[in-house]
Write a protein that holds these residues in place. Structure first.
Motif, PDB file in Angstrom:
ATOM      1  N   ARG A 406       1.948  20.523 -12.976  1.00 55.33           N
ATOM      2  CA  ARG A 406       0.569  21.016 -12.928  1.00 55.33           C
ATOM      3  C   ARG A 406      -0.421  19.910 -12.587  1.00 55.33           C
ATOM      4  NH1 ARG A 406       0.791  24.646 -18.504  1.00 55.33           N
ATOM      5  NH2 ARG A 406       2.579  25.929 -17.874  1.00 55.33           N
ATOM      6  N   PRO A 408      -0.659  17.912  -9.880  1.00 59.36           N
ATOM      7  CA  PRO A 408      -1.263  18.043  -8.543  1.00 59.36           C
ATOM      8  C   PRO A 408      -2.290  19.171  -8.454  1.00 59.36           C
ATOM      9  CG  PRO A 408       1.113  17.739  -8.370  1.00 59.36           C
ATOM     10  CD  PRO A 408       0.818  17.970  -9.827  1.00 59.36           C
ATOM     11  N   VAL A 409      -2.067  20.258  -9.184  1.00 58.10           N
ATOM     12  CA  VAL A 409      -3.017  21.366  -9.170  1.00 58.10           C
ATOM     13  C   VAL A 409      -4.342  20.926  -9.791  1.00 58.10           C
ATOM     14  CG1 VAL A 409      -3.476  23.699  -9.990  1.00 58.10           C
ATOM     15  CG2 VAL A 409      -1.158  23.060  -9.273  1.00 58.10           C
ATOM     16  N   ILE A 411      -5.464  17.900  -9.885  1.00 54.69           N
ATOM     17  CA  ILE A 411      -6.097  16.990  -8.924  1.00 54.69           C
ATOM     18  C   ILE A 411      -6.861  17.804  -7.884  1.00 54.69           C
ATOM     19  CG2 ILE A 411      -5.663  15.324  -7.078  1.00 54.69           C
ATOM     20  CD1 ILE A 411      -3.255  14.341  -8.718  1.00 54.69           C
ATOM     21  N   ASP A 412      -6.235  18.853  -7.360  1.00 51.25           N
ATOM     22  CA  ASP A 412      -6.884  19.702  -6.352  1.00 51.25           C
ATOM     23  C   ASP A 412      -8.136  20.363  -6.912  1.00 51.25           C
ATOM     24  OD1 ASP A 412      -4.948  19.049  -4.501  1.00 51.25           O
ATOM     25  OD2 ASP A 412      -3.751  20.875  -4.826  1.00 51.25           O
ATOM     26  N   GLU A 413      -8.119  20.662  -8.198  1.00 47.06           N
ATOM     27  CA  GLU A 413      -9.283  21.291  -8.831  1.00 47.06           C
ATOM     28  C   GLU A 413     -10.382  20.279  -9.153  1.00 47.06           C
ATOM     29  OE1 GLU A 413      -7.545  23.208 -12.216  1.00 47.06           O
ATOM     30  OE2 GLU A 413      -6.969  24.992 -11.082  1.00 47.06           O
ATOM     31  N   GLY A 414     -10.127  19.013  -8.885  1.00 51.01           N
ATOM     32  CA  GLY A 414     -11.136  17.989  -9.113  1.00 51.01           C
ATOM     33  C   GLY A 414     -11.274  17.557 -10.554  1.00 51.01           C
ATOM     34  N   GLU A 418      -7.142  11.296  -8.581  1.00 52.53           N
ATOM     35  CA  GLU A 418      -5.946  11.210  -7.752  1.00 52.53           C
ATOM     36  C   GLU A 418      -5.357   9.803  -7.761  1.00 52.53           C
ATOM     37  OE1 GLU A 418      -4.417  12.498  -3.286  1.00 52.53           O
ATOM     38  OE2 GLU A 418      -6.565  12.516  -3.761  1.00 52.53           O
ATOM     39  N   THR A 429     -11.641  13.158 -14.347  1.00 55.09           N
ATOM     40  CA  THR A 429     -12.851  12.933 -13.568  1.00 55.09           C
ATOM     41  C   THR A 429     -14.056  13.343 -14.413  1.00 55.09           C
ATOM     42  OG1 THR A 429     -12.834  15.177 -12.676  1.00 55.09           O
ATOM     43  CG2 THR A 429     -11.622  13.484 -11.434  1.00 55.09           C
TER      44      THR A 429
END
Length: 445
Positions: A406, A408-409, A411-414, A418, A429
């Protein structure tokens, strides 16, 4: 009234800690000392505090005597676990500075008489800005206090009034200046999201907190707890519940202004002033609160005082909530020399003891009301929940294999950095800090 303590299971009345149940304790040890007295109970507060005393051992004049008894109990019961010298002592409340400086000094001397104390130990006292003066701060410094945490909350008068705070905005920079002059680190606590507080009000409070250059600033979102005066005001329609979007905007403003002023976040609600050569984001910051780090990095700690919680290895327990009941329990220790007390037998029956032979016990009684034994799954969940809040983050390798996918998901969601993930660390973040509970659920379920 503050919330009820958990039910838990019966705890040995002699305070015995079975090594088999403790498991592997931390080498690091912190002490928390709760002082439950306040001049006024703030409308938002759900802590275990009282505006009156309750007689010998449970009022302001004699409270330190009861504290001494639990200090001796803690030192005796922790002795088999070979902790390193105590690295943090925190007197919280309530308002610890309602005790005389001499009483606080006696409490600290009792700790030194019973525990090995690290030469660089952080010793913090919480204070309301209107309960301490320059002479009192000087006395605290002479007694061994190294740090004072001031409950500022706001620099806007109408916000302070809504929160039932008794000090004025003008008192905060004065006490910070006095603390610095006598060699104490100074921290200020702020609250954002108070009903009626505008974004401009919050900016005013942030700028006022930064102006005297304290060593540490905490910013906490207001949570209106059931049972408080403010909860009743919300139910009657007198006040509105805090708006999550408003609080998020105020958090983002705090992070921006504090960073501009030279403060580094090291935990979601806490910023420490950077010294020359320090790296932002490190939990080794000179001015990071060691007391807070003890909780987030799974140190052992003993909580002294009514309602205080303690944690050693895999066991956790909490004291009787009422100051009178707490003091009376500590006064009943003379019958506990030798093997188990009747209260301990009840604990054994509840699974709180093993077949190990009892060790001799000093004639001291525990004020514990109940406790729990933590399962491995509890420890894993808490480790993620607490460590994820820090700027150090948590190693991806410590997550269960089922949830690592989960990352990478997220990371994609901010929500996760990364670059840090590429180095094997889950680090939030700014947006992730606002949604830390969601990230925790994603990484533990």
């Amino acid at each position: 009234m503050s919330p009820q303590l958990p039910d838990g299971v019966a705890w040995p009345s002699d305070g015995y800690l079975d090594p088999h149940l403790v498991g592997t304790p931390s080498k690091n040890l912190a002490l928390y000392i709760h002082v439950p007295f306040c001049t006024v109970r703030c409308g938002y507060c759900d802590f275990n505090t009282y505006t009156v005393g309750f007689g010998q051992g449970a009022d302001k004049d004699s409270y330190h005597h009861s504290v001494n008894k639990e200090v001796r109990l803690a030192a005796d019961r922790l002795r088999p676990f070979n902790h390193e010298p105590v690295k943090s002592i925190f007197l919280g409340g309530g308002t610890p500075t309602l005790l005389r400086a001499g009483q606080i000094g006696q409490i600290l001397q009792d700790v030194k008489d019973n525990f090995a104390l690290d030469p660089s130990a952080e010793v913090t006292v919480e204070a309301n800005p209107d309960t301490i003066d320059q002479a009192g701060l000087e006395q605290l410094a002479r007694a061994g206090v190294t740090r004072v945490s001031f409950g500022m909350q706001s620099a806007v008068l109408h916000v302070l009034r809504t929160l039932d705070r008794s000090h004025t905005p003008q008192q905060v920079p004065r006490v910070v200046k006095w603390a610095r002059e006598v060699g104490l680190d100074a921290s200020v606590d702020l609250i954002y999201g108070t009903p009626g507080e505008s974004l401009t009000d919050w900016k005013t409070s942030l700028e006022a907190a930064i102006e005297p250059q304290p060593d540490h600033i905490s910013c906490y979102a207001l949570v209106i707890e059931e049972g408080t005066k403010m909860w009743a005001q919300v139910r009657r329609g007198v006040l509105a519940m805090p708006d999550p979007d408003d609080e998020a905007e105020k958090y983002e403003l705090a992070d921006a202004l504090l960073a501009q002023a030279g403060y580094a976040w090291y935990e979601i609600s806490n910023w420490a002033k950077l010294e020359d050569g320090e790296a932002a984001g490190s939990t080794n910051l000179r001015h990071a609160s060691r007391h807070n780090l003890a909780y987030w990095f799974d140190w052992d700690w003993w909580g002294i005082g009514p309602g205080a919680h303690s944690h050693v290895g895999d066991v956790r327990w909490w004291n009787r909530k009422h100051p009178r009941a707490w003091a009376d329990a500590l006064a009943g220790g003379s019958a506990n020399l030798g093997a188990r007390s009747a209260g301990a037998e009840a604990g054994i029956a509840a699974g709180l003891d093993s077949a190990a032979a009892p060790r001799p016990l000093a004639p001291l009684a525990s004020p514990a009301q109940a406790g729990e034994i933590l399962e491995e799954s509890d420890r894993v969940l808490e480790a993620v929940m607490l460590r994820i809040r820090t700027a150090d983050g948590i190693p991806i390798s410590s997550l269960s294999p089922q949830v690592r996918g989960r990352v990478p998901v997220l990371i994609d969601e901010g929500l996760i950095e990364e670059a840090a993930a590429g180095a094997g660390i889950v680090k939030l973040t700014l947006q992730g800090r606002l949604l830390a509970d969601y990230v925790t659920r994603e990484l533990t379920v």
